[in-house]
Design a protein around this motif. Structure first.
Motif, PDB file in Angstrom:
ATOM      1  N   MET A  11       0.839  -1.205   0.000  1.00  0.00           N
ATOM      2  CA  MET A  11       0.000   0.000   0.000  1.00  0.00           C
ATOM      3  C   MET A  11       0.877   1.260   0.000  1.00  0.00           C
ATOM      4  N   THR A  12       0.488   2.236  -0.792  1.00  0.00           N
ATOM      5  CA  THR A  12       1.227   3.488  -0.861  1.00  0.00           C
ATOM      6  C   THR A  12       1.145   4.231   0.466  1.00  0.00           C
ATOM      7  N   LYS A  13       2.285   4.700   0.951  1.00  0.00           N
ATOM      8  CA  LYS A  13       2.304   5.455   2.208  1.00  0.00           C
ATOM      9  C   LYS A  13       2.068   6.938   1.935  1.00  0.00           C
ATOM     10  N   ILE A  14       1.747   7.656   3.008  1.00  0.00           N
ATOM     11  CA  ILE A  14       1.310   9.048   2.874  1.00  0.00           C
ATOM     12  C   ILE A  14       2.163   9.965   3.730  1.00  0.00           C
ATOM     13  N   LYS A  15       2.598  11.075   3.121  1.00  0.00           N
ATOM     14  CA  LYS A  15       3.297  12.129   3.865  1.00  0.00           C
ATOM     15  C   LYS A  15       2.509  13.423   3.750  1.00  0.00           C
ATOM     16  N   ILE A  16       2.199  14.007   4.899  1.00  0.00           N
ATOM     17  CA  ILE A  16       1.585  15.332   4.942  1.00  0.00           C
ATOM     18  C   ILE A  16       2.695  16.308   5.293  1.00  0.00           C
ATOM     19  N   CYS A  17       2.971  17.249   4.409  1.00  0.00           N
ATOM     20  CA  CYS A  17       4.116  18.135   4.612  1.00  0.00           C
ATOM     21  C   CYS A  17       3.684  19.548   5.006  1.00  0.00           C
ATOM     22  N   GLY A  18       4.606  20.241   5.666  1.00  0.00           N
ATOM     23  CA  GLY A  18       4.388  21.648   5.998  1.00  0.00           C
ATOM     24  C   GLY A  18       3.591  21.888   7.256  1.00  0.00           C
ATOM     25  N   LEU A  19       3.771  21.043   8.275  1.00  0.00           N
ATOM     26  CA  LEU A  19       3.067  21.258   9.543  1.00  0.00           C
ATOM     27  C   LEU A  19       3.692  22.429  10.302  1.00  0.00           C
ATOM     28  N   LYS A  20       2.812  23.277  10.880  1.00  0.00           N
ATOM     29  CA  LYS A  20       3.308  24.467  11.593  1.00  0.00           C
ATOM     30  C   LYS A  20       2.585  24.737  12.903  1.00  0.00           C
ATOM     31  N   HIS A  21       1.383  24.188  13.052  1.00  0.00           N
ATOM     32  CA  HIS A  21       0.530  24.595  14.171  1.00  0.00           C
ATOM     33  C   HIS A  21       0.131  23.406  15.048  1.00  0.00           C
ATOM     34  N   LYS A  22      -0.265  23.707  16.269  1.00  0.00           N
ATOM     35  CA  LYS A  22      -0.688  22.644  17.203  1.00  0.00           C
ATOM     36  C   LYS A  22      -1.873  21.863  16.636  1.00  0.00           C
ATOM     37  N   ASN A  23      -2.784  22.561  15.960  1.00  0.00           N
ATOM     38  CA  ASN A  23      -3.933  21.867  15.369  1.00  0.00           C
ATOM     39  C   ASN A  23      -3.492  20.838  14.326  1.00  0.00           C
ATOM     40  N   ASP A  24      -2.418  21.151  13.605  1.00  0.00           N
ATOM     41  CA  ASP A  24      -1.911  20.209  12.596  1.00  0.00           C
ATOM     42  C   ASP A  24      -1.555  18.879  13.259  1.00  0.00           C
ATOM     43  N   ILE A  25      -0.958  18.958  14.437  1.00  0.00           N
ATOM     44  CA  ILE A  25      -0.566  17.749  15.162  1.00  0.00           C
ATOM     45  C   ILE A  25      -1.804  16.997  15.641  1.00  0.00           C
ATOM     46  N   LEU A  26      -2.795  17.724  16.125  1.00  0.00           N
ATOM     47  CA  LEU A  26      -4.049  17.076  16.542  1.00  0.00           C
ATOM     48  C   LEU A  26      -4.667  16.325  15.366  1.00  0.00           C
ATOM     49  N   TYR A  27      -4.647  16.946  14.196  1.00  0.00           N
ATOM     50  CA  TYR A  27      -5.241  16.341  13.004  1.00  0.00           C
ATOM     51  C   TYR A  27      -4.504  15.064  12.603  1.00  0.00           C
ATOM     52  N   GLY A  51       1.575  18.916  -6.686  1.00  0.00           N
ATOM     53  CA  GLY A  51       0.195  19.102  -7.136  1.00  0.00           C
ATOM     54  C   GLY A  51      -0.742  17.939  -6.906  1.00  0.00           C
ATOM     55  N   LEU A  52      -0.406  17.040  -5.984  1.00  0.00           N
ATOM     56  CA  LEU A  52      -1.303  15.903  -5.724  1.00  0.00           C
ATOM     57  C   LEU A  52      -2.515  16.361  -4.934  1.00  0.00           C
ATOM     58  N   SER A  53      -3.667  15.747  -5.240  1.00  0.00           N
ATOM     59  CA  SER A  53      -4.913  16.123  -4.569  1.00  0.00           C
ATOM     60  C   SER A  53      -5.841  14.913  -4.525  1.00  0.00           C
ATOM     61  N   GLU A  54      -6.922  15.058  -3.814  1.00  0.00           N
ATOM     62  CA  GLU A  54      -7.915  13.974  -3.744  1.00  0.00           C
ATOM     63  C   GLU A  54      -8.403  13.601  -5.143  1.00  0.00           C
ATOM     64  N   MET A 114      -7.607  16.709   4.523  1.00  0.00           N
ATOM     65  CA  MET A 114      -6.607  15.688   4.853  1.00  0.00           C
ATOM     66  C   MET A 114      -7.261  14.320   4.969  1.00  0.00           C
ATOM     67  N   LYS A 115      -8.399  14.283   5.619  1.00  0.00           N
ATOM     68  CA  LYS A 115      -9.123  13.017   5.826  1.00  0.00           C
ATOM     69  C   LYS A 115      -9.523  12.407   4.481  1.00  0.00           C
ATOM     70  N   LYS A 116     -10.085  13.234   3.600  1.00  0.00           N
ATOM     71  CA  LYS A 116     -10.505  12.740   2.280  1.00  0.00           C
ATOM     72  C   LYS A 116      -9.316  12.223   1.478  1.00  0.00           C
ATOM     73  N   PHE A 117      -8.213  12.953   1.529  1.00  0.00           N
ATOM     74  CA  PHE A 117      -7.019  12.544   0.771  1.00  0.00           C
ATOM     75  C   PHE A 117      -6.497  11.204   1.284  1.00  0.00           C
ATOM     76  N   ILE A 118      -6.359  11.092   2.588  1.00  0.00           N
ATOM     77  CA  ILE A 118      -5.825   9.864   3.183  1.00  0.00           C
ATOM     78  C   ILE A 118      -6.748   8.683   2.914  1.00  0.00           C
ATOM     79  N   GLU A 119      -8.050   8.894   3.056  1.00  0.00           N
ATOM     80  CA  GLU A 119      -9.008   7.808   2.790  1.00  0.00           C
ATOM     81  C   GLU A 119      -8.942   7.370   1.335  1.00  0.00           C
ATOM     82  N   ARG A 120      -8.801   8.334   0.427  1.00  0.00           N
ATOM     83  CA  ARG A 120      -8.739   8.009  -1.000  1.00  0.00           C
ATOM     84  C   ARG A 120      -7.493   7.164  -1.299  1.00  0.00           C
TER      85      ARG A 120
END
Length: 202
Positions: free
Chosen positions: A1-17, A156-159, A191-197
């Motif tokens: 399965m392809t793994k996922i990287k979310i880049c450019g985290l800066k805020h506390k909410n990003d970590i919660l997500y 340019g990757l997206s859902e 983020m949720k939609k992208f990861i689920e896809r």
């Protein structure tokens, strides 16, 4: 399965997500950009991060000792080099290293053979830019390279286009940033939609 990287985290909410959504990797940008973060803030966020999520530090044409110092201070798992770093420079680190390459045409991929890094990140060539442009490149150029190298696909990757991108390139990792943001902030729903896809793709 392809793994996922979310880049450019800066805020506390990003970590919660990401702690809820469980991508495989998250990226912190230490290079000059709108997503740039300093080592103190990055360490504060990493300390709150689920330990099963690997951390990637993004650097751009920095002296090696600065990269090493930030990587140790923050406890980074992976060093991602996004500039004009030489093969010799990339060999200086005792952590897993990914090197980014800007893909303009089929000749762009020949450069990969000069490097012996663990990962090879493919991003879109935009004159004067080092990534983060939100633009895609011709994925057919990279349709065979994942058979022999650990490929991280960015640019340019997206859902909407991720299924096509994975089908063509078959990368080990897909790397996303701008398309999971709203007004410059990470967006939980996107983020949720992208990861689920991605995780539905066989």
């Amino acid at each position: 399965m392809t793994k996922i990287k979310i880049c450019g985290l800066k805020h506390k909410n990003d970590i919660l997500y990401v702690n809820k959504l469980k991508p495989d990797y998250v990226g912190f940008v230490f290079a000059k950009s709108k997503r740039q973060i300093n080592k103190y803030k990055a360490k504060e966020l990493i300390d709150r991060l689920d330990k099963n999520i690997k951390t990637v530090g993004v650097f751009l044409n920095n002296p090696a000792d600065i990269v090493k110092e930030i990587a140790e201070f923050c406890g980074l798992d992976i060093i991602q080099l996004h500039g004009d770093e030489t093969p010799e420079y990339c060999d200086l680190f005792n952590k897993e290293t990914w090197k980014a390459f800007k893909v303009k045409n089929k000749h762009s991929l020949k450069k990969l053979n000069n490097y012996k890094t663990k990962g090879y990140l493919l991003d879109t060539y935009i004159k004067g830019a080092y990534g983060g442009t939100g633009k895609t490149f011709n994925w057919n150029l990279a349709s065979k390279i994942s058979k022999e190298k650990f490929i991280i696909l960015a640019g340019g990757l997206s859902e909407e286009n991720i299924e096509k991108a994975i089908t063509i390139v078959k990368p080990a990792v897909v790397d996303v940033s701008s398309s999971v943001e709203t007004n410059g902030h990470k967006d939980f729903a996107k983020m949720k939609k992208f990861i689920e896809r991605v995780r539905k793709i066989k």
